[in-house]
Design a protein around this motif. Structure first.
Motif, mmCIF file in Angstrom:
data_model
loop_
_atom_site.group_PDB
_atom_site.id
_atom_site.type_symbol
_atom_site.label_atom_id
_atom_site.label_comp_id
_atom_site.label_asym_id
_atom_site.label_seq_id
_atom_site.Cartn_x
_atom_site.Cartn_y
_atom_site.Cartn_z
ATOM 1 N N ARG A 160 0.549 -1.529 0.137
ATOM 2 C CA ARG A 160 -0.441 -0.100 0.190
ATOM 3 C C ARG A 160 1.310 0.802 -0.030
ATOM 4 N NH1 ARG A 160 -3.557 -2.696 4.986
ATOM 5 N NH2 ARG A 160 -4.426 -4.468 3.535
ATOM 6 N N VAL A 161 0.736 2.225 -1.024
ATOM 7 C CA VAL A 161 1.370 3.258 -0.975
ATOM 8 C C VAL A 161 -0.111 4.428 -0.670
ATOM 9 C CG1 VAL A 161 2.572 5.057 -2.332
ATOM 10 C CG2 VAL A 161 2.295 2.452 -2.564
ATOM 11 N N VAL A 162 0.119 5.835 0.158
ATOM 12 C CA VAL A 162 -0.379 6.134 0.058
ATOM 13 C C VAL A 162 0.033 7.632 0.071
ATOM 14 C CG1 VAL A 162 -1.493 8.430 1.411
ATOM 15 C CG2 VAL A 162 -1.693 5.253 2.615
ATOM 16 N N TYR A 163 -0.388 8.059 -0.921
ATOM 17 C CA TYR A 163 0.046 9.364 -1.748
ATOM 18 C C TYR A 163 -0.877 10.809 -1.424
ATOM 19 C CZ TYR A 163 0.773 12.232 -6.401
ATOM 20 O OH TYR A 163 1.654 13.345 -7.363
ATOM 21 N N PHE A 164 0.060 11.524 -0.725
ATOM 22 C CA PHE A 164 -1.010 13.305 -0.222
ATOM 23 C C PHE A 164 -0.160 14.371 -0.723
ATOM 24 C CE2 PHE A 164 -1.788 15.124 3.979
ATOM 25 C CZ PHE A 164 -2.977 16.050 3.578
ATOM 26 N N PRO A 165 -1.054 14.789 -2.386
ATOM 27 C CA PRO A 165 0.352 15.668 -3.220
ATOM 28 C C PRO A 165 -0.811 17.067 -2.273
ATOM 29 C CG PRO A 165 -0.770 15.195 -3.795
ATOM 30 C CD PRO A 165 -1.751 14.321 -3.041
ATOM 31 N N GLY A 166 -0.113 18.461 -3.516
ATOM 32 C CA GLY A 166 -0.752 19.569 -3.277
ATOM 33 C C GLY A 166 -0.364 20.742 -1.884
ATOM 34 N N SER A 167 0.397 19.414 -1.200
ATOM 35 C CA SER A 167 0.564 20.756 0.345
ATOM 36 C C SER A 167 -0.700 20.863 0.157
ATOM 37 C CB SER A 167 1.432 21.520 -0.124
ATOM 38 O OG SER A 167 2.568 22.303 1.299
ATOM 39 N N PRO B 241 3.675 -2.002 8.180
ATOM 40 C CA PRO B 241 5.285 -1.730 7.738
ATOM 41 C C PRO B 241 6.060 -2.239 6.659
ATOM 42 C CG PRO B 241 3.940 -4.145 8.387
ATOM 43 C CD PRO B 241 3.371 -3.167 8.488
ATOM 44 N N SER B 242 5.804 -2.419 5.570
ATOM 45 C CA SER B 242 6.033 -2.705 4.291
ATOM 46 C C SER B 242 5.812 -0.927 3.243
ATOM 47 C CB SER B 242 5.404 -4.586 3.820
ATOM 48 O OG SER B 242 4.584 -3.920 3.339
ATOM 49 N N GLY B 243 4.852 -0.710 3.580
ATOM 50 C CA GLY B 243 3.900 0.186 2.710
ATOM 51 C C GLY B 243 5.100 1.752 2.620
ATOM 52 N N ALA B 244 4.515 2.737 2.263
ATOM 53 C CA ALA B 244 5.128 4.016 1.369
ATOM 54 C C ALA B 244 4.514 4.610 1.750
ATOM 55 C CB ALA B 244 6.306 3.581 0.420
ATOM 56 N N MET B 245 4.704 6.255 1.670
ATOM 57 C CA MET B 245 3.986 7.349 1.818
ATOM 58 C C MET B 245 4.597 8.379 0.689
ATOM 59 S SD MET B 245 1.359 9.409 4.167
ATOM 60 C CE MET B 245 0.404 10.633 3.738
ATOM 61 N N LEU B 246 4.098 8.671 -0.625
ATOM 62 C CA LEU B 246 4.028 10.552 -0.432
ATOM 63 C C LEU B 246 3.661 11.765 -0.539
ATOM 64 C CD1 LEU B 246 4.481 8.435 -4.679
ATOM 65 C CD2 LEU B 246 6.656 9.657 -3.195
ATOM 66 N N VAL B 247 4.571 12.943 0.137
ATOM 67 C CA VAL B 247 4.124 13.579 -0.075
ATOM 68 C C VAL B 247 4.074 15.098 -0.109
ATOM 69 C CG1 VAL B 247 2.966 15.028 2.806
ATOM 70 C CG2 VAL B 247 4.028 12.555 2.647
ATOM 71 N N GLY B 248 3.528 16.081 -0.698
ATOM 72 C CA GLY B 248 3.975 16.868 -1.569
ATOM 73 C C GLY B 248 3.210 17.475 -0.186
ATOM 74 N N VAL B 249 5.225 18.657 -0.133
ATOM 75 C CA VAL B 249 5.553 19.830 0.769
ATOM 76 C C VAL B 249 5.764 20.875 0.104
ATOM 77 C CG1 VAL B 249 5.817 20.409 3.118
ATOM 78 C CG2 VAL B 249 5.638 17.715 2.574
ATOM 79 N N ASP B 250 5.064 22.292 0.734
ATOM 80 C CA ASP B 250 5.649 23.079 -0.071
ATOM 81 C C ASP B 250 6.692 24.007 0.598
ATOM 82 O OD1 ASP B 250 5.585 25.669 -1.798
ATOM 83 O OD2 ASP B 250 4.214 26.547 -0.517
ATOM 84 N N LEU B 251 8.224 24.258 0.054
ATOM 85 C CA LEU B 251 8.866 24.999 0.647
ATOM 86 C C LEU B 251 8.735 25.785 1.943
ATOM 87 C CD1 LEU B 251 11.864 22.956 -1.677
ATOM 88 C CD2 LEU B 251 11.481 21.949 1.342
ATOM 89 N N LYS B 252 9.621 26.231 3.063
ATOM 90 C CA LYS B 252 9.871 28.033 3.201
ATOM 91 C C LYS B 252 10.801 28.468 1.493
ATOM 92 C CE LYS B 252 9.613 28.162 8.308
ATOM 93 N NZ LYS B 252 9.043 26.920 8.935
ATOM 94 N N LYS B 253 10.681 29.719 2.333
ATOM 95 C CA LYS B 253 11.292 30.860 0.581
ATOM 96 C C LYS B 253 11.105 32.306 0.868
ATOM 97 C CE LYS B 253 8.427 28.876 -2.330
ATOM 98 N NZ LYS B 253 8.080 27.407 -1.653
ATOM 99 N N ASP B 254 11.211 32.925 0.163
ATOM 100 C CA ASP B 254 11.210 34.137 -0.089
ATOM 101 C C ASP B 254 9.622 34.950 0.907
ATOM 102 O OD1 ASP B 254 10.550 37.173 -0.376
ATOM 103 O OD2 ASP B 254 11.811 36.658 -2.250
ATOM 104 N N ALA B 255 9.634 35.277 1.780
ATOM 105 C CA ALA B 255 7.679 35.544 1.777
ATOM 106 C C ALA B 255 6.755 36.668 0.532
ATOM 107 C CB ALA B 255 7.626 36.786 3.523
ATOM 108 N N ASN B 256 7.690 37.143 -0.508
ATOM 109 C CA ASN B 256 7.477 37.927 -1.419
ATOM 110 C C ASN B 256 6.336 37.251 -2.353
ATOM 111 O OD1 ASN B 256 7.739 40.939 -0.677
ATOM 112 N ND2 ASN B 256 9.852 40.520 -0.849
ATOM 113 N N VAL B 257 7.036 36.125 -2.468
ATOM 114 C CA VAL B 257 7.042 35.193 -3.392
ATOM 115 C C VAL B 257 5.443 34.120 -3.223
ATOM 116 C CG1 VAL B 257 7.407 33.089 -4.338
ATOM 117 C CG2 VAL B 257 8.777 34.927 -4.667
ATOM 118 N N LEU B 258 5.448 33.717 -1.337
ATOM 119 C CA LEU B 258 4.104 33.243 -1.021
ATOM 120 C C LEU B 258 3.530 34.762 -0.723
ATOM 121 C CD1 LEU B 258 6.544 31.743 2.068
ATOM 122 C CD2 LEU B 258 4.877 30.765 0.318
ATOM 123 N N HIS B 259 3.256 35.892 -0.689
ATOM 124 C CA HIS B 259 2.241 36.585 -0.449
ATOM 125 C C HIS B 259 1.607 36.216 -1.604
ATOM 126 C CE1 HIS B 259 0.426 40.420 -0.616
ATOM 127 N NE2 HIS B 259 0.683 40.418 1.344
#
Ligand code: SAH
Ligand code: AVI
Length: 321
Positions: A156-163, A186-204
């Motif tokens: 089983r693999v859980v996918y949780f994209p998009g942040s 115990p043998s499964g995996a997860m793929l998680v999309g996470v938005d990274l920290k960055k310049d506050a102006n880009v975020l804004h």
């Protein structure tokens, strides 16, 4: 083709509406008025979110798509072929198509609170991937969910994209990961999309787009309350307000009351001072190390991480620790 049509997930429309009413009344009764972001996604909200994803300023979707394309072979090797792919907050299942092609899972189980978008997406996928068994689940992943039987021996693999994980508080994110850790075993995996920290102006800019689509997305929550809960919010008396809170590492979205006013929701009455806000969403941004620490608390180990060329977004490959 194997489509699974049995109704699953959380209770139906009436129970859904009563939970919505309860959450709205409880949230608007707090000293800092708050509404849960999961209610953004009615039909209009889901469509507005689709438009947000195509905005020039909203880099998240493009960055995650780009990194998924670039590293697809390695991501598929990590996820493994066959097995069950369970996706939370699947929406249009856009990025998932890449994964489905490369992974060829036996079963794809998309979970989303927006039943309409889920059904439409599942229909399209069934036409596009006739070999795939699709078992959509309309439900709320922040509550215990009744999932269809997961086939015993399959990986089983859980996918949780998009942040979407960023819309949970760090504590909720840990609890969510602990739940999925139980689901993958115990043998499964997860793929998680996470938005990274960055310049506050880009975020804004990403949360204050020049076309006002994010503002419309935010205000639609009040429109939904008017439509579904007999509310009388006057949308001209509220304004979208989003800013980066660097101490907490999150974008906060609010709706600001532009005047002193009273609003009714069914039989409930709420007063607003001028400038008072309803806090509608947090969107946490995590460095790779910060996210690894959260995963570790949930007995996951960060085994792989892929990023786009500009270092805007990360896809984490987690395995059971
Ligand atoms: N995965 C897609 C969509 C992300 S938008 C992408 O990466 O573009 C967030 C999605 O999560 C929406 O489709 C929304 O309906 C769903 N969602 C939000 N809160 C949810 C909850 N509590 N339970 C289930 N789905 C939820
Ligand atoms: C779904 N979620 C990850 C989006 C985000 O960026 O936090 C929702 C959103 N809110 C405003 N714009 C997009």
């Amino acid at each position: 083709m194997g489509r699974d049509h049995r109704r699953r997930g959380n209770p139906g429309i009436d129970a859904g509406r009563s939970a919505f009413r309860q959450d709205v009344v409880a949230g608007l009764s707090l000293p800092q008025k708050t509404l849960p972001p999961k209610y953004f996604y009615d039909r209009a909200g889901s469509e507005l979110f689709g438009r947000i994803c195509r905005l020039r300023e909203y880099y998240l979707t493009r960055a995650e798509l780009a990194l998924t394309r670039t590293h697809m072979a390695a991501i598929a090797r990590f996820a493994g072929r066959g097995g069950v792919l369970l996706e939370y907050g699947s929406g249009e299942s856009l990025k998932t198509r890449l994964l489905l092609r490369a992974m060829r899972p036996a079963v794809y189980m998309p979970v989303d609170i927006s039943a309409e978008i889920l059904t439409r997406a599942a229909g399209r996928l069934a036409r596009e991937f006739p070999w795939l068994r699709i078992a959509p689940v309309a439900g709320d992943f922040s509550r215990p969910l009744e999932l269809p039987e997961l086939r015993g021996r399959d990986r089983r693999v859980v996918y949780f994209p998009g942040s979407t994980i960023g819309n949970l508080s760090p504590g909720e994110a840990q609890a969510f990961l602990r739940m999925t850790r139980g689901q993958v075993g115990p043998s499964g995996a997860m793929l998680v999309g996470v938005d990274l920290k960055k310049d506050a102006n880009v975020l804004h800019a990403a949360y204050n787009d020049s076309r006002g689509v994010t503002a419309a997305f935010n205000l639609n929550l009040l429109e939904r309350i008017n439509r579904e809960l007999r509310g009388d919010f006057d949308l001209r008396r509220f304004a979208h307000y989003a800013f980066y809170n660097p101490a907490l590492g999150r974008i906060e979205m609010h709706l600001v009351s532009l005047v002193p006013q009273t609003v009714n929701v069914g039989d409930h009455r709420f007063t607003f001072d001028r400038g008072e806000t309803i806090h509608t969403e947090n969107s946490y941004k995590y460095s790779i190390e910060e996210f690894h620490a959260i995963a570790a608390e949930s007995d996951f180990r960060g085994a792989k991480v892929w990023t786009d060329r500009k270092g805007l977004f990360a896809l984490h490959g987690l395995i059971a620790d």
